[in-house]
Design a protein around this motif. Structure first.
Motif, short mmCIF file in Angstrom:
data_model
loop_
_atom_site.label_atom_id
_atom_site.label_comp_id
_atom_site.label_asym_id
_atom_site.label_seq_id
_atom_site.Cartn_x
_atom_site.Cartn_y
_atom_site.Cartn_z
N LEU A 1 -9.79 6.65 9.41
CA LEU A 1 -10.81 7.44 8.74
C LEU A 1 -10.21 8.43 7.75
CD1 LEU A 1 -13.88 8.33 8.68
CD2 LEU A 1 -13.24 10.03 10.41
N LEU A 2 -10.84 8.51 6.57
CA LEU A 2 -10.43 9.49 5.57
C LEU A 2 -11.52 10.55 5.39
CD1 LEU A 2 -8.50 10.60 3.43
CD2 LEU A 2 -9.54 8.99 1.79
N SER B 1 -15.20 6.80 4.29
CA SER B 1 -14.13 6.09 3.59
C SER B 1 -12.90 6.02 4.48
CB SER B 1 -13.79 6.80 2.28
OG SER B 1 -13.12 8.02 2.52
N PHE B 2 -12.02 5.08 4.13
CA PHE B 2 -10.82 4.86 4.93
C PHE B 2 -9.57 5.02 4.06
CE2 PHE B 2 -14.21 3.10 7.32
CZ PHE B 2 -13.84 3.18 8.66
N CYS B 3 -8.42 5.10 4.72
CA CYS B 3 -7.18 5.46 4.03
C CYS B 3 -6.64 4.37 3.11
CB CYS B 3 -6.11 5.86 5.04
SG CYS B 3 -6.48 7.42 5.89
N ASP B 4 -7.22 3.19 3.12
CA ASP B 4 -6.82 2.16 2.15
C ASP B 4 -7.73 2.18 0.93
OD1 ASP B 4 -9.13 1.14 3.30
OD2 ASP B 4 -8.39 -0.92 3.36
N GLY B 5 -8.74 3.07 0.94
CA GLY B 5 -9.63 3.21 -0.21
C GLY B 5 -10.97 2.55 -0.07
N HIS B 6 -11.20 1.74 0.98
CA HIS B 6 -12.50 1.08 1.11
C HIS B 6 -13.50 1.99 1.81
CE1 HIS B 6 -11.70 0.04 5.38
NE2 HIS B 6 -13.00 -0.25 5.45
N VAL B 7 -14.77 1.68 1.69
CA VAL B 7 -15.86 2.49 2.22
C VAL B 7 -16.75 1.62 3.11
CG1 VAL B 7 -17.86 3.93 1.60
CG2 VAL B 7 -15.83 3.94 0.16
N GLU B 8 -17.28 2.22 4.16
CA GLU B 8 -18.17 1.50 5.08
C GLU B 8 -19.44 2.30 5.35
OE1 GLU B 8 -16.31 0.19 8.68
OE2 GLU B 8 -14.70 -0.88 7.62
N PHE B 9 -20.46 1.57 5.73
CA PHE B 9 -21.76 2.13 6.13
C PHE B 9 -21.89 1.88 7.62
CE2 PHE B 9 -26.38 1.91 6.72
CZ PHE B 9 -26.80 3.02 6.01
N TYR B 10 -22.03 2.94 8.41
CA TYR B 10 -22.07 2.80 9.88
C TYR B 10 -23.41 3.23 10.43
CZ TYR B 10 -20.95 3.45 14.82
OH TYR B 10 -20.95 3.38 16.18
N ARG B 11 -24.04 2.35 11.20
CA ARG B 11 -25.31 2.67 11.86
C ARG B 11 -25.03 3.04 13.31
NH1 ARG B 11 -29.28 -0.56 9.59
NH2 ARG B 11 -30.12 1.33 8.64
N PHE B 12 -25.50 4.21 13.73
CA PHE B 12 -25.24 4.67 15.09
C PHE B 12 -25.93 3.78 16.12
CE2 PHE B 12 -24.88 8.57 12.47
CZ PHE B 12 -23.55 8.80 12.69
#
Length: 237
Positions: free
Chosen positions: A150-151, A196-207
């Motif tokens: 995680l970033l 966003s993550f440390c490799d530069g990609h981004v995610e959408f997270y549903r709880f």
């Protein structure tokens, strides 16, 4: 034969009823489309921050820009002197990522209801300070599993900036592993977060656990919470 040139009152009422029904059917779809568009903007903004963060490391011998957790920090991505008080545009411009971003809007989620300049916080693990049973990394080469580390994320801290930092107890903590410290925001669709993550990609997270979206205070106890488990996995190796 007399020709009728106008609608009767009943016909007008029928037409108006049909229009009202169509509008009622379309509004939820339009609302969801707007929310989807705003989520896409949030993802794009965090992607820009992640790219800026990676670019800084490339330009500075792998040194990481981290969350500023003290006024003496040399790794601040915004001005450390602002503390927990609402930030100013100058605080953002004084941060080490400003020359890569150069736009105040990038720091804010479009659906953040709080009215602060910045919505995003940075994981304490990357360039932060020690504590809470973790040892942060200070160079890009020390980041383990960058694609799953995680970033940044939407943070719901009611104080605003929270020094730009986000932390939770790791799963290895023998005493507090079932507690959040900070918690992720659920602004998107009332049940989702962008990160966003440390490799530069981004995610959408549903709880997955409804209790996660109802957190309002620090150090919330959350036993058997799959969302806490997930964030612990992406927080530290």
């Amino acid at each position: 034969m007399r020709r009728r040139c106008a609608f009767t009152l009943i016909e007008l009422l029928v037409v108006m009823t049909i229009i009202a029904l169509l509008v009622a059917m379309l509004l939820p779809s339009l609302s969801r489309s707007m929310q989807t568009a705003k989520a896409a903007v949030c993802m794009a903004r965090q992607r820009q921050i992640a790219v800026a963060w990676l670019s800084y490391a490339t330009d500075n011998n792998s040194q990481l820009v981290g969350s500023h957790c003290s006024v003496n920090s040399t790794y601040a991505w915004t001005n450390p002197h602002s503390g927990h008080v609402p930030e100013t545009e100058q605080d953002l411009k004084d941060g080490k990522l400003w020359t890569y971003l150069n736009n105040v809007d990038i720091y804010r989620c479009p659906v953040d209801p709080r009215g602060y300049l910045r919505s995003y916080s940075m994981s304490m693990y990357v360039g932060g300070i020690g504590g809470w049973y973790i040892t942060p990394v200070q160079s890009m080469g020390s980041v383990i599993g960058a694609s799953r580390r995680l970033l940044t994320l939407d943070e719901a801290d009611p104080r605003g900036a929270n020094l730009g930092a986000w932390a939770i107890y790791p799963a290895t903590d023998p005493t507090h592993k079932e507690y959040w410290i900070d918690w992720p925001a659920s602004w998107h669709f009332d049940d989702s977060n962008v990160m966003s993550f440390c490799d530069g990609h981004v995610e959408f997270y549903r709880f997955q656990n409804p209790a996660t979206t109802k957190i309002t205070g620090f150090y919330t106890y959350a036993p058997n919470n799959v969302d806490l488990d997930y964030f612990q996995q992406i927080y530290v190796p």
